[in-house]
Design a protein around this motif. Structure first.
Motif, PDB file in Angstrom:
ATOM      1  N   ASP A 107      27.824  86.873  55.774  1.00 29.11           N
ATOM      2  CA  ASP A 107      26.692  86.993  56.568  1.00 29.11           C
ATOM      3  C   ASP A 107      26.147  85.506  57.030  1.00 29.11           C
ATOM      4  O   ASP A 107      25.415  85.490  58.227  1.00 29.11           O
ATOM      5  N   GLY A 108      26.121  84.668  56.184  1.00 34.51           N
ATOM      6  CA  GLY A 108      25.586  83.340  56.340  1.00 34.51           C
ATOM      7  C   GLY A 108      26.206  82.867  57.635  1.00 34.51           C
ATOM      8  O   GLY A 108      25.495  82.094  58.440  1.00 34.51           O
ATOM      9  N   ASN A 110      27.658  84.118  60.304  1.00 35.09           N
ATOM     10  CA  ASN A 110      27.081  85.142  61.559  1.00 35.09           C
ATOM     11  C   ASN A 110      25.823  84.747  61.860  1.00 35.09           C
ATOM     12  O   ASN A 110      25.389  84.446  62.819  1.00 35.09           O
ATOM     13  N   ARG A 111      24.923  84.428  60.725  1.00 32.24           N
ATOM     14  CA  ARG A 111      23.323  83.835  60.915  1.00 32.24           C
ATOM     15  C   ARG A 111      23.656  82.569  61.676  1.00 32.24           C
ATOM     16  O   ARG A 111      22.833  82.451  62.691  1.00 32.24           O
ATOM     17  N   ALA A 114      23.957  83.085  65.433  1.00 32.32           N
ATOM     18  CA  ALA A 114      22.947  83.414  66.171  1.00 32.32           C
ATOM     19  C   ALA A 114      21.941  82.627  66.159  1.00 32.32           C
ATOM     20  O   ALA A 114      21.012  82.457  67.054  1.00 32.32           O
ATOM     21  N   ALA A 165      17.384  91.639  64.083  1.00 34.69           N
ATOM     22  CA  ALA A 165      17.273  90.403  63.495  1.00 34.69           C
ATOM     23  C   ALA A 165      15.972  90.414  63.020  1.00 34.69           C
ATOM     24  O   ALA A 165      15.006  90.849  63.477  1.00 34.69           O
ATOM     25  N   ASP A 176      12.621  80.738  62.045  1.00 34.48           N
ATOM     26  CA  ASP A 176      14.044  81.017  61.422  1.00 34.48           C
ATOM     27  C   ASP A 176      14.189  82.462  61.661  1.00 34.48           C
ATOM     28  O   ASP A 176      13.524  83.058  62.076  1.00 34.48           O
ATOM     29  N   ALA A 178      17.068  86.032  60.130  1.00 36.90           N
ATOM     30  CA  ALA A 178      18.098  86.254  59.273  1.00 36.90           C
ATOM     31  C   ALA A 178      18.701  87.660  60.077  1.00 36.90           C
ATOM     32  O   ALA A 178      18.046  88.365  60.896  1.00 36.90           O
ATOM     33  N   LEU A 179      19.845  88.087  59.946  1.00 34.92           N
ATOM     34  CA  LEU A 179      20.752  89.328  60.580  1.00 34.92           C
ATOM     35  C   LEU A 179      20.584  90.220  59.501  1.00 34.92           C
ATOM     36  O   LEU A 179      20.488  91.355  59.995  1.00 34.92           O
ATOM     37  N   PHE A 281      18.159  83.202  53.367  1.00 32.63           N
ATOM     38  CA  PHE A 281      18.350  83.915  54.665  1.00 32.63           C
ATOM     39  C   PHE A 281      19.700  84.743  54.664  1.00 32.63           C
ATOM     40  O   PHE A 281      20.819  83.780  54.158  1.00 32.63           O
ATOM     41  N   ASP A 282      19.956  85.877  54.594  1.00 28.77           N
ATOM     42  CA  ASP A 282      21.230  86.497  54.463  1.00 28.77           C
ATOM     43  C   ASP A 282      22.061  86.009  53.178  1.00 28.77           C
ATOM     44  O   ASP A 282      23.101  85.735  53.052  1.00 28.77           O
ATOM     45  N   GLY A 303      19.204  90.664  68.136  1.00 27.30           N
ATOM     46  CA  GLY A 303      20.437  89.881  67.595  1.00 27.30           C
ATOM     47  C   GLY A 303      21.445  89.837  68.539  1.00 27.30           C
ATOM     48  O   GLY A 303      21.739  90.412  69.615  1.00 27.30           O
TER      49      GLY A 303
END
Length: 345
Positions: A107-108, A110-111, A114, A165, A176, A178-179, A281-282, A303
């Motif tokens: 997840d991190g 891909n964040r 993004a 998102a 900031d 997060a996804l 985040f994530d 997102g």
């Protein structure tokens, strides 16, 4: 013909959750093998060129040496061994006009993509710890899907859906996002980054809540499942006076979590909170808040666009994009067919 992109995070799948929980390790040799299969699939589907994050561990560069049929363009991104490398690579891939980007991470990772390219077209492959956003998918097929899109045989909008998102506004600081989940924890320091102490959790806003996940998304999912397709988010306020749930907060690690409030929030509905504490985040603690420093969070469908690999390959099959004529066979033209009809007549 356009480029596709590859971003392989060398740090994914290696954090402290291998010590305090039972998370799997994805070493760089395995990531290289995944990239090699991606390139084979992409080339078979018609791609001719790609660009990639030239990470300090040489994951993709090593795979390129094993597959020279595709034209490879390394990016002049930073090599700080932090998320900044992925952020700058995502910006470079956007500026190059990449039609789709394959990511290797959690997840991190891909964040971070993004943060550099908020609505990037992605095929996210799971090699991380909290893997709600990416999925476990055979890399050969992911590469084939990327190749079909990069070669123009399949249109992105036919097979991709834009994700939600969580946007976080922080007073007097940069915003900031997060996804999957943005979390305020009452811990004082970023430290080892992973969220492993549920008694410190304060507020979370989720884009999706899945019972079959780990992390904060699992806590929400076991109380109020919420799909990625739903046009709303899920708010969790932690503490006594509400529900108690036994949830997997990391691979192989269940904890009892107290949730004072759990409810759906509408798109763009503002959720307020304030420091002191740490914003995560994530699944990863990232930045500290000062006492009484306010934040405001909201969920919006802004997102990345995520490609459905199965849908892409099914569409390719219906179009006959992988069919090949037998050696020596000639495709009949309308004129040949009419001449044959006249002779038979």
């Amino acid at each position: 013909m356009s480029l596709f992109g590859v971003v392989a995070n060398p740090a994914s799948g290696k954090d402290v959750r291998r010590l305090v929980a039972r998370a799997s390790v994805f070493d760089n040799q395995e990531k290289q093998a995944i990239v090699e299969r991606v390139l084979i699939g992409a080339e078979a589907a018609g791609a001719s060129a790609f660009a990639y994050l030239n990470d300090p561990n040489g994951i993709v560069a090593s795979a390129v040496r094993e597959n020279r049929r595709l034209c490879a363009k390394p990016l002049d991104a930073t090599q700080t061994r932090t998320a900044l490398d992925t952020i700058t690579a995502a910006r470079a891939l956007r500026d190059l006009g990449c039609s789709v980007v394959i990511t290797l991470g959690g997840d991190g990772t891909n964040r971070a993509v993004a943060l550099g390219w908020p609505d990037a077209p992605l095929i996210p492959l799971s090699t991380g710890t909290n893997n709600v956003f990416p999925r476990m998918t055979e890399a050969t097929l992911a590469g084939a899907a990327a190749g079909l899109i990069a070669s123009g045989q399949i249109e992105l909008r036919e097979v991709a859906a834009q994700q939600k998102a969580t946007h976080v506004a922080v007073a007097d600081e940069r915003p900031d996002l997060a996804l999957i989940d943005a979390v305020l924890s009452r811990e004082r320091f970023v430290g080892a980054r992973a969220l492993l102490h549920p008694e410190q959790l304060d507020t979370a806003l989720l884009t999706r809540a899945e019972p079959a996940a780990v992390g904060i998304a699992a806590i929400g999912g076991l109380l109020h499942p919420l799909s990625e397709d739903a046009d709303e988010g899920l708010l969790l306020r932690f503490g006594p006076g509400g529900e108690r749930v036994r949830a997997p907060i990391a691979p192989g690690l269940y904890k009892t979590v107290e949730v004072a409030e759990c409810r759906a929030v509408q798109t763009d509905e503002r959720v307020a909170a304030k420091g002191p504490g740490v914003l995560a985040f994530d699944g990863e603690r990232d930045r500290s808040l000062k006492p009484d420093q306010p934040i405001e969070m909201r969920v919006a469908r802004t997102g990345p666009w995520v490609v459905d690999i199965r849908q892409t390959l099914e569409l390719a099959a219906r179009k006959g994009l992988f069919r090949m004529e037998a050696p020596g066979a000639r495709r009949k033209t309308a004129g040949h067919e009419m001449a044959g009809h006249n002779r038979r007549a």
